[in-house]
Design a protein around this motif. Structure first.
Motif, PDB file in Angstrom:
ATOM      1  N   VAL A   2       0.450  -7.084  16.642  1.00 27.22           N
ATOM      2  CA  VAL A   2      -0.538  -6.180  16.053  1.00 27.22           C
ATOM      3  C   VAL A   2      -0.230  -4.777  16.566  1.00 27.22           C
ATOM      4  O   VAL A   2       0.113  -4.589  17.738  1.00 27.22           O
ATOM      5  N   SER A   3      -0.366  -3.801  15.689  1.00 28.15           N
ATOM      6  CA  SER A   3      -0.076  -2.420  16.068  1.00 28.15           C
ATOM      7  C   SER A   3      -1.048  -1.919  17.135  1.00 28.15           C
ATOM      8  O   SER A   3      -2.258  -2.163  17.066  1.00 28.15           O
ATOM      9  N   ARG A   4      -0.488  -1.188  18.083  1.00 26.13           N
ATOM     10  CA  ARG A   4      -1.311  -0.563  19.112  1.00 26.13           C
ATOM     11  C   ARG A   4      -2.243   0.494  18.514  1.00 26.13           C
ATOM     12  O   ARG A   4      -3.184   0.947  19.180  1.00 26.13           O
ATOM     13  N   TYR A   5      -1.996   0.855  17.278  1.00 26.69           N
ATOM     14  CA  TYR A   5      -2.878   1.780  16.544  1.00 26.69           C
ATOM     15  C   TYR A   5      -4.320   1.299  16.588  1.00 26.69           C
ATOM     16  O   TYR A   5      -5.270   2.091  16.638  1.00 26.69           O
ATOM     17  N   HIS A   6      -4.503  -0.042  16.593  1.00 26.67           N
ATOM     18  CA  HIS A   6      -5.853  -0.606  16.537  1.00 26.67           C
ATOM     19  C   HIS A   6      -6.522  -0.697  17.897  1.00 26.67           C
ATOM     20  O   HIS A   6      -7.648  -1.212  17.988  1.00 26.67           O
ATOM     21  N   GLN A   7      -5.868  -0.206  18.951  1.00 24.56           N
ATOM     22  CA  GLN A   7      -6.489  -0.246  20.277  1.00 24.56           C
ATOM     23  C   GLN A   7      -7.761   0.589  20.295  1.00 24.56           C
ATOM     24  O   GLN A   7      -8.785   0.170  20.860  1.00 24.56           O
ATOM     25  N   ASP A   8      -7.699   1.751  19.704  1.00 24.61           N
ATOM     26  CA  ASP A   8      -8.867   2.633  19.659  1.00 24.61           C
ATOM     27  C   ASP A   8      -9.487   2.716  18.265  1.00 24.61           C
ATOM     28  O   ASP A   8     -10.555   3.325  18.100  1.00 24.61           O
ATOM     29  N   ARG A   9      -8.791   2.136  17.294  1.00 22.67           N
ATOM     30  CA  ARG A   9      -9.281   2.192  15.914  1.00 22.67           C
ATOM     31  C   ARG A   9      -9.261   0.798  15.304  1.00 22.67           C
ATOM     32  O   ARG A   9      -8.423   0.473  14.456  1.00 22.67           O
ATOM     33  N   PRO A  10     -10.163  -0.059  15.755  1.00 25.25           N
ATOM     34  CA  PRO A  10     -10.174  -1.426  15.215  1.00 25.25           C
ATOM     35  C   PRO A  10     -10.488  -1.433  13.726  1.00 25.25           C
ATOM     36  O   PRO A  10     -11.171  -0.529  13.225  1.00 25.25           O
ATOM     37  N   PHE A  11      -9.963  -2.436  13.054  1.00 26.79           N
ATOM     38  CA  PHE A  11     -10.324  -2.613  11.644  1.00 26.79           C
ATOM     39  C   PHE A  11     -11.601  -3.439  11.609  1.00 26.79           C
ATOM     40  O   PHE A  11     -11.674  -4.524  12.202  1.00 26.79           O
ATOM     41  N   ILE A  12     -12.613  -2.946  10.911  1.00 26.57           N
ATOM     42  CA  ILE A  12     -13.926  -3.584  10.887  1.00 26.57           C
ATOM     43  C   ILE A  12     -14.305  -3.924   9.452  1.00 26.57           C
ATOM     44  O   ILE A  12     -14.106  -3.111   8.533  1.00 26.57           O
ATOM     45  N   ARG A  43      -8.716  -4.597   0.160  1.00 26.58           N
ATOM     46  CA  ARG A  43      -7.465  -4.625   0.914  1.00 26.58           C
ATOM     47  C   ARG A  43      -7.795  -4.687   2.407  1.00 26.58           C
ATOM     48  O   ARG A  43      -8.549  -3.861   2.915  1.00 26.58           O
ATOM     49  N   ILE A  44      -7.220  -5.673   3.109  1.00 26.23           N
ATOM     50  CA  ILE A  44      -7.453  -5.854   4.544  1.00 26.23           C
ATOM     51  C   ILE A  44      -6.401  -5.041   5.287  1.00 26.23           C
ATOM     52  O   ILE A  44      -5.291  -5.509   5.556  1.00 26.23           O
ATOM     53  N   LYS A  45      -6.754  -3.825   5.634  1.00 22.23           N
ATOM     54  CA  LYS A  45      -5.767  -2.875   6.148  1.00 22.23           C
ATOM     55  C   LYS A  45      -5.590  -3.016   7.667  1.00 22.23           C
ATOM     56  O   LYS A  45      -5.894  -2.109   8.445  1.00 22.23           O
ATOM     57  N   VAL A  46      -5.103  -4.174   8.048  1.00 11.34           N
ATOM     58  CA  VAL A  46      -4.759  -4.443   9.443  1.00 11.34           C
ATOM     59  C   VAL A  46      -3.251  -4.317   9.584  1.00 11.34           C
ATOM     60  O   VAL A  46      -2.497  -4.985   8.875  1.00 11.34           O
ATOM     61  N   ARG A  47      -2.823  -3.451  10.477  1.00 11.96           N
ATOM     62  CA  ARG A  47      -1.389  -3.296  10.718  1.00 11.96           C
ATOM     63  C   ARG A  47      -0.962  -4.384  11.697  1.00 11.96           C
ATOM     64  O   ARG A  47      -1.153  -4.264  12.911  1.00 11.96           O
ATOM     65  N   SER A  48      -0.379  -5.425  11.147  1.00  7.87           N
ATOM     66  CA  SER A  48      -0.036  -6.593  11.954  1.00  7.87           C
ATOM     67  C   SER A  48       1.271  -7.195  11.469  1.00  7.87           C
ATOM     68  O   SER A  48       1.878  -6.714  10.504  1.00  7.87           O
ATOM     69  N   MET A  49       1.664  -8.260  12.139  1.00  4.09           N
ATOM     70  CA  MET A  49       2.887  -8.961  11.756  1.00  4.09           C
ATOM     71  C   MET A  49       2.832  -9.424  10.304  1.00  4.09           C
ATOM     72  O   MET A  49       3.870  -9.581   9.658  1.00  4.09           O
ATOM     73  N   VAL A  50       1.640  -9.626   9.777  1.00  8.16           N
ATOM     74  CA  VAL A  50       1.482  -9.992   8.368  1.00  8.16           C
ATOM     75  C   VAL A  50       2.228  -9.010   7.467  1.00  8.16           C
ATOM     76  O   VAL A  50       2.861  -9.394   6.485  1.00  8.16           O
ATOM     77  N   GLY A  51       2.165  -7.730   7.806  1.00  8.54           N
ATOM     78  CA  GLY A  51       2.799  -6.711   6.977  1.00  8.54           C
ATOM     79  C   GLY A  51       4.266  -6.486   7.283  1.00  8.54           C
ATOM     80  O   GLY A  51       4.953  -5.760   6.550  1.00  8.54           O
ATOM     81  N   ASP A  92       0.860  -1.181   0.000  1.00  7.18           N
ATOM     82  CA  ASP A  92       0.000   0.000   0.000  1.00  7.18           C
ATOM     83  C   ASP A  92       0.899   1.235   0.000  1.00  7.18           C
ATOM     84  O   ASP A  92       1.535   1.548   1.012  1.00  7.18           O
ATOM     85  N   GLU A  93       0.936   1.916  -1.108  1.00  4.58           N
ATOM     86  CA  GLU A  93       1.833   3.065  -1.247  1.00  4.58           C
ATOM     87  C   GLU A  93       1.428   4.218  -0.330  1.00  4.58           C
ATOM     88  O   GLU A  93       2.290   4.926   0.217  1.00  4.58           O
ATOM     89  N   GLU A  94       0.128   4.374  -0.131  1.00  4.11           N
ATOM     90  CA  GLU A  94      -0.327   5.462   0.723  1.00  4.11           C
ATOM     91  C   GLU A  94       0.104   5.251   2.171  1.00  4.11           C
ATOM     92  O   GLU A  94       0.600   6.176   2.831  1.00  4.11           O
ATOM     93  N   ASP A  95      -0.063   4.028   2.712  1.00  4.84           N
ATOM     94  CA  ASP A  95       0.271   3.746   4.109  1.00  4.84           C
ATOM     95  C   ASP A  95       1.732   3.366   4.296  1.00  4.84           C
ATOM     96  O   ASP A  95       2.242   3.396   5.424  1.00  4.84           O
ATOM     97  N   GLY A  96       2.394   2.952   3.201  1.00  2.16           N
ATOM     98  CA  GLY A  96       3.753   2.457   3.352  1.00  2.16           C
ATOM     99  C   GLY A  96       3.797   1.179   4.154  1.00  2.16           C
ATOM    100  O   GLY A  96       4.610   1.009   5.077  1.00  2.16           O
ATOM    101  N   PHE A  97       2.924   0.216   3.789  1.00  2.00           N
ATOM    102  CA  PHE A  97       2.806  -1.026   4.564  1.00  2.00           C
ATOM    103  C   PHE A  97       2.238  -2.118   3.657  1.00  2.00           C
ATOM    104  O   PHE A  97       1.622  -1.829   2.625  1.00  2.00           O
ATOM    105  N   TYR A  98       2.474  -3.373   4.044  1.00  2.00           N
ATOM    106  CA  TYR A  98       1.937  -4.510   3.304  1.00  2.00           C
ATOM    107  C   TYR A  98       0.659  -5.015   3.963  1.00  2.00           C
ATOM    108  O   TYR A  98       0.587  -5.141   5.193  1.00  2.00           O
ATOM    109  N   TYR A  99      -0.343  -5.338   3.131  1.00  2.00           N
ATOM    110  CA  TYR A  99      -1.604  -5.877   3.627  1.00  2.00           C
ATOM    111  C   TYR A  99      -2.024  -7.070   2.787  1.00  2.00           C
ATOM    112  O   TYR A  99      -1.662  -7.188   1.607  1.00  2.00           O
TER     113      TYR A  99
END
Length: 876
Positions: A718-728, A627-635, A608-615
């Motif tokens: 998993v990124s702590r980013y998702h603590q308050d912003r879960p991917f749904i 695109r499953i935009k979960v910031r996790s070990m997958v990326g 993902d060029e915008e986020d600079g991350f793999y999904y």
């Protein structure tokens, strides 16, 4: 060469079998797939703990702090009774998967204190309460707890209050390959005198009832305090028992009367010592003092703070003086030799680091287990036993009927995971290679052998489901074991490397043919060991239909390609036959790297060029891509696909330079968006990596952000980013969600205590550290990133790797307050002098405070701490 290294060399000779006897006895055999003959595959329920004392096992044995021969024909273990328990304690207790609020969990405190590779010296500690063991309370309280609450542990019951417990230490020292000195020390930690019964037990694994062949081996009393064992395989042995005791004998046979209401063929059955000691059933033991199970019954009264010692000796030489001066000298000598062996490995460590590393190695060696599983026989049944239910032939592991193992294998955890797991075992071998490279190599060869690998080339994942897919890290492990041994002894084992290369070619081909659904070098993989890290259980059909193209599956294959390339290059140094294979894996890697990074209008891509991350990308049946935009070990796993090529290889390997240049000149599109061979780096090295330096910098910005992946104790999954912003993701009136959970999972998605939703895991942290070191070898000192993100501190990648090493190691070491983060707020472990230096190596660790979670004795992949401690001060 020190004494233990000499024994390792001697073990290669048939007349010096130091491996013959070892800590190969499982901590749990009940509840395993092997012992499950139910129609529905409910292993935990079919063979629960309550039946284990009365029912004979088919495929193995278990016991307390024991050992056996490498074929588990003859076993030794402890049994204890505090005068209050309803059960003679012959094995460890824990909750089944359904009983625990976070899945299966052992509810005992035991510690692997020391072990050497030849098992010449072994020490094990068990903490046994003096009050009645709270079996019912542990089951009922955990049943009441929801997943948002922590597990209810044995310490929480209060049975250790006022130190009312015994420390039971089993210590073993080999005087020779077939002469084991045994010392059992029992210390009363309480303030009052207390009684304990101790029964060192010797028994034969039941190998006769399955084919209706009468046992040829037998145990018998031949003198006061002497048990003779005549074994079919090894000849005669004697167990000498010192002191005041009574010898008890029975048969290792199922108590059918208790379990099924059917009369026993003989009154002497497996649970006889339980009946005799606890219920005073005089008829339970054989008055003729013969059988296939025997024990020396010691009844001890121990004063407050006092220690009683029981001495035994197991040997193939009869002697009138088993407990002479040489007996005590053997313990002193083997202890000294063990100290010398480990001091040679890592000289100069401070005491705390040495303690942690030593116990990590001990746990790794104690977790070697006899593992017997003939799937064909398990599916179809034994000749003298009822035929298994027909569902078995279409159920679990039915397609793996060729698998046959009867070996000593390194287990992830001998209670919670007393069966091999393919990717776990690869990580075990890294730590094992530091102390016993030959055993590490044997493990990798076994895993890829013809009795283990499926005929189609797939490697078995783990006992619960051999057909699941684990990350293909075996080529990486083989290469690392080769290099570790080469560094330690000066030469690498090329024959081993060749054998692994040819076997792994089959596995690589299986991946290419089975897991690239559209033939575009984007891989599906499935579960890949990451359990419930994503929206769905990836080992099952997706609820949406369609399929996932996985960033981690694709990256693992990129890493696999580079590992095979590295092995082919090494073999090409002396055999130009392998030079053709270098181009094959070079080409495979470029295709994979191009696919995962490709930017084009015709399809969604994983970068993902915008986020600079793999999904991951979800392909729906209607042709829509999401695109499953979960910031996790997958990326983060794409970072693992990196390697450097030394400049001399381009000249040494015949034709390599010309082949690579031709390929790059004629396939220039494959060099787009990836770091490739075209630019020289530090030391004129060339780089192969899925992630370009520019993309690496963007990913590291998230990885090193304490509000995202960077924990005080390593990298979160998993990124702590998702603590308050879960991917749904909403689909068909169902909501699927991923959020950040730093501790035990509240999701039941994958079952058990599986949790990749936030905690720190050692295997992937280890690979991240290694990958950054590889990038450093190419990019050098000038490539720096902010670490942590936002701190203003700029570090090169070697320094970043060392920074992550220190954070991971800090989980186990005492901090400035004398606390070990691994034990969180558990005061007993943090403050009590009899607990605070005992180390448990958990499955994973709290993403915010480092507390240990999951399986408590995961000295499989968590034993990587031993390697990190060794290398933390290394310089590039």
């Amino acid at each position: 060469m020190n004494a233990e290294q000499q024994r390792l060399e001697e073990n290669r000779e048939p007349d010096k079998p130091w491996y013959r006897w070892g800590s190969y006895l499982s901590d749990r055999q009940w509840g395993t797939v092997r012992e499950d003959y139910s129609p529905d595959g409910s292993a935990w329920e079919y063979f629960p703990h309550d039946r284990a004392r009365s029912r004979v096992y088919r495929w193995g044995e278990d016991g307390l702090g024991g050992w056996c021969d490498r074929h588990s024909q003859l076993c030794f273990g402890l049994a204890v009774w505090n005068g209050r328990d309803p059960i003679l304690k012959e094995r460890l207790f824990g909750l089944t998967n359904e009983q625990g609020n976070h899945g299966e969990d052992v509810k005992e405190y035991y510690f692997y204190l020391d072990n050497t590779p030849t098992h010449s010296y072994m020490r094990w500690l068990y903490k046994y309460p003096q009050q009645e063991f709270p079996y019912t309370q542990l089951v009922e309280e955990n049943a009441h707890r929801h997943k948002d609450r922590p597990e209810f542990e044995l310490l929480d019951t209060g049975v250790f209050d006022d130190n009312r417990y015994f420390d039971v230490v089993a210590e073993y020292a080999k005087a020779s390959t077939d002469d084991i000195c045994i010392r059992i020390s029992i210390t009363n930690r309480g303030a009052e005198t207390a009684n304990i019964d101790v029964l060192p037990t010797l028994w034969f694994r039941n190998t006769w009832i399955w084919t209706d062949n009468k046992p040829q081996s037998q145990l018998s009393k031949v003198a006061d305090g002497v048990i003779k064992a005549n074994t079919e395989k090894y000849g005669d042995y004697w167990l000498f028992c010192e002191g005041n005791h009574r010898l008890l004998f029975t048969e290792n046979e199922t108590n059918s009367q208790r379990l099924y209401g059917v009369a026993n063929a003989s009154p002497y059955v497996k649970d006889a010592f339980h009946e005799y000691v606890i219920h005073n059933n005089q008829d339970a033991v054989n008055p003729n003092q013969v059988g296939t199970k025997a024990a020396a019954w010691y009844q001890l009264e121990i004063g407050a703070g006092q220690t009683n010692v029981i001495q035994l000796r197991f040997t193939n030489q009869y002697t009138d003086t088993p407990f002479n001066a040489a007996f005590a000298d053997t313990f002193r000598q083997r202890q000294t030799e063990a100290d010398e062996f480990y001091e040679t490995l890592t000289p100069g460590l401070d005491e705390d680091c040495r303690n942690v590393q030593r116990q990590a190695f001990a746990g790794l060696l104690w977790s070697k287990q006899f593992y017997y599983y003939d799937v064909r026989t398990w599916l179809h049944g034994d000749s003298a036993e009822p035929t298994p239910p027909s569902q078995r032939l279409t159920g679990r592991n039915a397609q793996w009927w060729t698998l046959y193992t009867e070996e000593i294998i390194s287990m992830p955890d001998k209670w919670e995971y007393p069966w091999f797991a393919a990717w776990d075992l690869a990580f075990h071998c890294i730590a094992l290679a530091l102390i016993d490279a030959n055993f590490a190599k044997q493990q990798l060869l076994l895993l890829t052998g013809d009795r283990t690998m499926h005929p189609n080339g797939q490697l078995p994942a783990y006992e619960w489901a051999f057909g699941d897919v684990n990350p293909p890290v075996q080529a990486w492990a083989a290469w690392r074991v080769y290099k570790i041994e080469q560094k330690r002894v000066g030469t690498g084992d090329r024959k081993f490397l060749e054998r692994m290369f040819h076997r792994l070619m089959l596995y690589f081909t299986w991946w290419v043919n089975r897991k690239d659904l559209r033939g575009q070098n984007l891989f599906q993989g499935g579960f890949l060991g990451l359990d419930n890290i994503g929206l769905f259980d990836r080992s099952k059909p997706l609820p949406t239909g369609g399929y996932l193209e996985q960033a981690d599956g694709t990256a693992w294959m990129g890493m696999f390609s580079l590992n095979m390339l590295a092995i082919a290059l090494e073999l090409s140094r002396e055999d130009e036959t392998y030079s053709d294979m270098t181009l094959k894996f070079f080409e495979h890697f470029l295709y994979i790297a191009n696919a995962i990074n490709h930017v084009g209008p015709e399809k969604i891509v994983l970068w993902d060029e915008e986020d600079g991350f793999y999904y991951d990308a979800l392909h729906l049946p209607n042709g829509e891509d999401v695109r499953i935009k979960v910031r996790s070990m997958v990326g983060l796993i794409p970072l693992f696909a990196v390697d450097t090529m030394e400049p001399d290889l381009l000249e040494i390997v015949p034709g390599l330079k010309d082949k690579i240049e031709w390929f790059l000149n004629n396939r220039p599109e494959l060099a787009t968006n990836i770091a490739c061979m075209t630019v020289e780096g530090e030391g004129a090295r060339r780089l192969l990596a899925i992630t370009s330096p520019e993309a690496l910098r963007r990913i590291l910005r998230r990885l090193l952000d304490e509000d995202e992946f960077l924990s005080p104790y390593g990298i979160r999954s998993v990124s702590r980013y998702h603590q308050d912003r879960p991917f749904i993701f909403d689909w068909d009136s169902t909501r699927y969600q991923v959020d950040y959970e730093p501790a035990e999972s509240t999701s039941n998605q994958f079952g058990g205590n599986s949790n990749w939703r936030g905690p720190v895991w050692f295997p992937v942290n280890f690979l991240l550290i290694e990958s950054l070191q590889k990038f450093y070898h190419y990019l050098g000192d000038d490539f720096k990133v902010e670490c942590p993100t936002g701190s203003g501190v700029m570090l090169n990648l070697w320094e970043v790797a060392a920074y992550l090493e220190q954070r991971a190691i800090a989980i186990f070491l005492q901090n400035q307050d004398g606390q070990r983060p691994v034990y969180g707020g558990t005061a007993k472990f943090q403050q009590d002098p009899h607990w605070r230096d005992l180390i448990l190596f958990y499955e994973y660790f709290h993403g915010d405070n480092g507390a240990g979670l999951g399986a408590s004795h995961q000295t499989g992949w968590t034993a990587l701490i031993a390697k990190l401690i060794q290398q933390v001060n290394d310089k590039p």
